[in-house]
Design a protein around this motif. Sequence first.
Motif, short mmCIF file in Angstrom:
data_model
loop_
_atom_site.label_atom_id
_atom_site.label_comp_id
_atom_site.label_asym_id
_atom_site.label_seq_id
_atom_site.Cartn_x
_atom_site.Cartn_y
_atom_site.Cartn_z
N MET A 1 0.81 -1.24 -0.13
CA MET A 1 0.08 -0.12 0.09
C MET A 1 0.94 1.36 0.03
SD MET A 1 -2.97 -0.25 -0.39
CE MET A 1 -3.46 1.44 0.17
N VAL A 2 1.77 1.33 0.81
CA VAL A 2 2.91 2.28 0.57
C VAL A 2 3.46 2.87 -0.48
CG1 VAL A 2 5.10 3.30 1.69
CG2 VAL A 2 3.37 2.07 3.42
N LEU A 3 4.05 1.57 -1.28
CA LEU A 3 4.38 1.73 -2.57
C LEU A 3 3.50 2.21 -3.39
CD1 LEU A 3 6.92 1.31 -4.27
CD2 LEU A 3 6.14 -0.99 -4.80
N LYS A 4 2.31 1.77 -3.46
CA LYS A 4 1.11 2.13 -4.58
C LYS A 4 0.91 3.62 -4.23
CE LYS A 4 -1.30 -2.14 -4.87
NZ LYS A 4 -2.87 -2.88 -4.88
N GLY A 5 0.79 3.79 -2.87
CA GLY A 5 0.37 5.33 -2.83
C GLY A 5 1.59 6.43 -2.89
N ILE A 6 2.78 6.13 -2.81
CA ILE A 6 3.94 6.92 -3.48
C ILE A 6 3.86 6.96 -4.94
CG2 ILE A 6 6.39 6.94 -3.39
CD1 ILE A 6 6.40 5.65 -0.77
N LEU A 7 3.48 6.04 -5.44
CA LEU A 7 3.70 5.89 -6.95
C LEU A 7 2.52 6.95 -7.52
CD1 LEU A 7 4.53 2.14 -8.11
CD2 LEU A 7 5.92 4.23 -8.43
N ILE A 8 1.24 6.72 -6.91
CA ILE A 8 0.21 7.46 -7.31
C ILE A 8 0.59 8.96 -6.99
CG2 ILE A 8 -2.19 7.91 -6.48
CD1 ILE A 8 -2.49 5.14 -6.53
N GLY A 9 0.99 9.26 -6.08
CA GLY A 9 1.35 10.66 -5.40
C GLY A 9 2.34 11.19 -6.47
N MET A 10 3.49 10.24 -6.93
CA MET A 10 4.31 11.13 -7.66
C MET A 10 3.88 11.15 -9.33
SD MET A 10 7.87 9.20 -6.59
CE MET A 10 8.86 10.12 -7.43
N ILE A 11 2.96 10.29 -9.68
CA ILE A 11 2.55 10.28 -11.02
C ILE A 11 1.72 11.67 -11.12
CG2 ILE A 11 1.06 8.98 -12.58
CD1 ILE A 11 2.40 6.33 -11.94
N ALA A 12 0.68 11.49 -9.99
CA ALA A 12 -0.22 12.73 -10.14
C ALA A 12 0.50 14.02 -10.13
CB ALA A 12 -1.16 12.68 -8.86
N SER A 13 1.81 14.15 -9.15
CA SER A 13 2.38 15.60 -9.10
C SER A 13 3.39 15.80 -10.11
CB SER A 13 3.05 15.42 -7.92
OG SER A 13 2.16 15.26 -6.68
N ALA A 14 3.79 14.79 -11.01
CA ALA A 14 5.03 14.90 -11.85
C ALA A 14 4.79 15.72 -12.85
CB ALA A 14 5.68 13.67 -12.21
#
Length: 212
Positions: A1-14
């Motif tokens: 879940m932590v990895l999924k959340g980090i990836l989602i946050g980075m993709i949405a912000s990048a």
Amino acid sequence: MVLKGILIGMIASAPMGPVGVLCVQRTLNKGRWYGFVTGVGAALSDFIYALLTGLGMSFMLDFISNPSYKFLIQLSSSIILLLFGIYCFRSNPTKNMHHSGNTKGTLCHNGITAFLVTFSNPMIMFLFIFLYGLFAFSIPAHPFEMCIGFLSIVLGALLWWFGLTWLVDKIRNKFDDNGILIINKVIGSVVILFSLIVFLGTAFNLYHLPDF
């Protein structure tokens, strides 16, 4: 879940949208921490929209939990993400951009203005919907894990803004509008590659994105 959340946050912000450009400009004109708090304001707005999207998708639990529907959701989400990557690669965020002034203001003011700019664009919710579908992220039957996931989205966004402002600050003497274009093309290329990998993996059942 932590990895999924980090990836989602980075993709949405990048992607280098208005706030991304504003973050770069403030880093160059005012200093790294003014650029970072701009990202913090954007991350707070993204968190609110991520939470609203997750709560909305909780009403579709039976639909998104069905294995056949989940396959279609992940397949269609990877296609949408591919189109998003292509758009990101071809877009030019420097056109008609708002230039940050030289007056520094307070860190709080810079963060609030970035929050308002980001919050004025609710279209980010559609991106979260596709990312949640891609990563099989929204499972409301596990509230503790979902809370960790949502906090991880904020962590991913903050990691992106911290890394971006660090990079821009390090090469500030060589950074110009072309640097923004290069970052956007690199981000677009990564998103395109990632979406193709997910699409092929899902279509040919090469792997299964893990659930809870």
